[in-house]
Enzyme design. Sequence first.
Site, mmCIF file in Angstrom:
data_model
loop_
_atom_site.group_PDB
_atom_site.id
_atom_site.type_symbol
_atom_site.label_atom_id
_atom_site.label_comp_id
_atom_site.label_asym_id
_atom_site.label_seq_id
_atom_site.Cartn_x
_atom_site.Cartn_y
_atom_site.Cartn_z
ATOM 1 N N GLU A 129 27.728 46.814 37.995
ATOM 2 C CA GLU A 129 26.835 46.019 38.824
ATOM 3 C C GLU A 129 27.205 46.223 40.285
ATOM 4 O O GLU A 129 28.377 46.085 40.640
ATOM 5 C CB GLU A 129 26.927 44.528 38.478
ATOM 6 C CG GLU A 129 25.921 43.709 39.265
ATOM 7 C CD GLU A 129 25.965 42.215 38.946
ATOM 8 O OE1 GLU A 129 25.251 41.461 39.624
ATOM 9 O OE2 GLU A 129 26.704 41.808 38.039
ATOM 10 N N ALA A 269 34.958 38.817 38.375
ATOM 11 C CA ALA A 269 34.743 39.138 36.964
ATOM 12 C C ALA A 269 33.325 39.662 36.821
ATOM 13 O O ALA A 269 32.512 39.562 37.738
ATOM 14 C CB ALA A 269 34.951 37.905 36.083
ATOM 15 N N MET A 270 33.038 40.220 35.645
ATOM 16 C CA MET A 270 31.731 40.809 35.394
ATOM 17 C C MET A 270 31.266 40.461 33.997
ATOM 18 O O MET A 270 32.025 40.562 33.040
ATOM 19 C CB MET A 270 31.823 42.328 35.565
ATOM 20 C CG MET A 270 30.533 43.067 35.264
ATOM 21 S SD MET A 270 29.173 42.524 36.340
ATOM 22 C CE MET A 270 27.772 42.882 35.301
ATOM 23 N N ASN A 272 29.339 41.759 31.697
ATOM 24 C CA ASN A 272 28.811 42.766 30.774
ATOM 25 C C ASN A 272 28.630 42.159 29.387
ATOM 26 O O ASN A 272 29.497 41.468 28.876
ATOM 27 C CB ASN A 272 29.778 43.949 30.661
ATOM 28 C CG ASN A 272 30.415 44.303 31.969
ATOM 29 O OD1 ASN A 272 29.781 44.850 32.837
ATOM 30 N ND2 ASN A 272 31.690 43.954 32.111
ATOM 31 N N HIS A 304 31.611 30.753 33.953
ATOM 32 C CA HIS A 304 30.535 31.423 34.688
ATOM 33 C C HIS A 304 30.088 32.692 33.967
ATOM 34 O O HIS A 304 28.889 32.892 33.729
ATOM 35 C CB HIS A 304 31.023 31.764 36.102
ATOM 36 C CG HIS A 304 30.011 32.448 36.958
ATOM 37 N ND1 HIS A 304 29.211 31.776 37.852
ATOM 38 C CD2 HIS A 304 29.648 33.751 37.050
ATOM 39 C CE1 HIS A 304 28.409 32.635 38.452
ATOM 40 N NE2 HIS A 304 28.664 33.853 37.984
ATOM 41 N N GLU A 305 31.046 33.540 33.609
ATOM 42 C CA GLU A 305 30.672 34.804 32.978
ATOM 43 C C GLU A 305 30.093 34.567 31.580
ATOM 44 O O GLU A 305 29.173 35.271 31.156
ATOM 45 C CB GLU A 305 31.865 35.754 32.912
ATOM 46 C CG GLU A 305 32.545 36.023 34.248
ATOM 47 C CD GLU A 305 31.582 36.444 35.355
ATOM 48 O OE1 GLU A 305 30.526 37.034 35.064
ATOM 49 O OE2 GLU A 305 31.887 36.166 36.539
#
Length: 869
Positions: A129, A269-270, A272, A304-305
């Site tokens: 992203e 963080a991400m 995915n 959140h993720e």
Amino acid sequence: MNIAANPVVEADQTVYLKDYQKPSFLVESIDLDIQVYDDYTHVLSKLVMQRQTAGDLVLLGRDLELKSISLNGKPLSESEYKLDSEQLVIANAPEHAVIETQVIIHPESNTQLEGLYQAGGDLFVTQNEPEGFRKITFYPDRPDVLSVFTTRVEADKKFPVLLANGNLIEAGEAGSDRHYTIWQDPTKKPSYLFACVIGDLAVMKDHYVTSEGRNVALEIYAEEKDIPKCRIAMEALKHSMQWDEEHYGRAYDLDNYMIVATSAFNMGAMENKGLNIFNTSCVLADEEFTTDAAIMRVQSVIAHEYFHNWTGNRITCRDWFQLCLKEGLTVFRDQSFSEDLQSAAVQRIDDVAVLKGHQFPEDSGPLSHPPRPDHFVEINNFYTATVYEKGAEINRMMSTLLGREKFRAGTDEYFKRHDGQAVTVEDWVAALTAGSGIDLSAFLTWYNQPGTPKLEAQGEYDAAAKTYRLSFKQSLKTHPKYPNLKAVPIPVALALFNAETGEQLTLNSSVLFENGVKDGVYLFDQDQASIEFSGVEAKPVVSLLRNFSAPVNLDFNYSDEELAFLMQYETNGFNQWQAAQTLLERILLNDHASEIYVQAMQNTVPDLINKDPLLVSRLFDVPTEGYLGSRIDENYNPVLIQEKRNALLSQLALAFGGFCKETYLALDPDSQKEFSQAMGVRALKNIMLTMLARQGDTEAFDLAHQQYQSTGNMSERLGALRVLVWNDAPQAKATLEDFYARFKDEALSLDQWFMVQAAHPNATAETLAYLTSHSDYDLAVPNRIRSVSGGLNANPVNTWSFGVQHFIQLAKYLDEKNPIVGSRLLQALSRWYTLAEPQRSTVKTELEALKPQVKSKNVVETLNSMLNV
């Protein structure tokens, strides 16, 4: 063929929202085969594509060495496609196209930490992203192209962990000393949500049974020594899954959920799909090694993720201009989750402190933009406080106006309408409107224009009629790029208090030319309006924007005495804090007398300590020098602000006298059963210790050293270390050496060692040189860079003197190595134009000298915006 990286920015590279067009081809499925070797990686892809509109077939790619390409089984020659540094174009492609490519990439030399890169010797991870996937293979890398991904990952057996999105469907040998896994994600997703991980990691395992009966395998991957620090994250993950079921009716949809921790990560963080990649700072947590604030952040980011699974993944953005759609909504959701973890008032205080400390200055400076920008050069530059925090506030306003039940009905409608789609802000607001039955279309104005509205209010009491009238007016500072700024809907949460007893009054309202107050909230959506309350026996004290019901700057003719009254009698903890902050701004920026504030603190604090020690700790907040500086638009003198602030802090400390030591000795965090209570006690204990030091009591240093030595808790240890180091106590040098010896092998703890020294109020250029030349300072690790740069930026006096060259040189170095981080660090200097002369001209000259030395879109766009004032 090698593809050039980081082309020089040209004017025509600006992308506009108004120019959005659907992609000519969609991807029904993609098969990826990623084979990692020591000095290169081989990527094979097969895209099954279907025409959607007229136009060429366009695949985006960057830094890729193309080895072969075929269309519907036929190899293509170089004359049958066009290839440049950004894209591969096939003209006259058939309606149905199967594209197969083979490319070579080099994650082992990828310092930008985008796409697939080596994050240390034994770990490869991805960050896609917003536009990283195009650095892995040729693909229509845009969020409105959703596809089913099947991924084969192959590597040497020295990397036992081979992960990708979705469910593991096969694993096996791949010749001598190599192995593979195959993963399939059944949910269609855009390429930015693709992830894979190749490495040597340990794992913590658990499981969660969803409300739908699905038994989900939970796995957190980290270095072996860090696995014990994953316990808090694992519990937060399970809590998040349950919370989302209870509050939004959203259950998880895959058979596994994986998290991987790495320190070489630009973001926090991400999200995915099913395979989240986290910065270690947002997943590793332990009271011995991380502070209470860091533990809270871990829980918040985990939530959140996870919440992105529905608000971002299952429903994603049509284009990157809609970034605030997924991020603003998900930040609001994680803030709501965090309110259940600690004092709700303190959570709101902390969230608003971030908003005012970062987003408000951004909104008033050269980097100002709407929550939904209408143009950009480099989308990475728009991962901003405006998109995230202001985006969250827009959702909070709509939630406040609707109430819990109607907001839930609106979100249910959103999930029902748009599951599996890539949508826009308009789609979100329309679904909320349809589900709740209340028209929210006016809130689109918030998304589409920049700036922080100014809300002017006046109160008038009529003793004869026993009425109290509030008159409101809103305005926005003019913006050269947005000439037609409109009034926005502002929910004003309010209360009236009896000025003699402090009792909260019942509201009986009628509004002149508008609707009334409902559930303590008045919706002000015009340029001007008035509201009148009847049956008011005596002139009341009004509390406005309770719980910060709208992200605006309030201008109300409070007397200092009324603010002191609200500090003591407001029943909303946030507004107690807000009253104190408003009074402090007047003292520090407008030279109001400070005695009334000090007296209000003495009247308020003692009765609150046993009820909410964490709230008490926040009431001792004095606006930071950085925030105060952001409130000054010209002739800003950082030294003067620092002197005023220090004088006030010393006055406050002396006024509390023996109370500080008495309270410090009485506070016992170990006696608290709940983490949130213990956290509050520790926070207040550290404040009392700091105030003791400000009183000039040298015994404070002995108490601090004793606290440092006797505790096993990082919040207490670091609080004591700060007191010793920032006051140049006799024990400071030895204690710093001890901290380093204890934690030199714990990266996150060592970050604190760097930050404490960089944030020393009297740090010097020599301090900075020592830290940045230290053997543990690593420009390849964003966390370590931020530990020094963030500490330095805590003191504007230092930032605007020897710190200017630090940030400029970092931007220059990172322009090529890691332009995302370089651009963000440079923004520390964005309010240079407010400085008093000659400092203003000096900094401008240094920024202008940087222009010919940088070339990445990230840094160039930021620098141009900063200088365009």
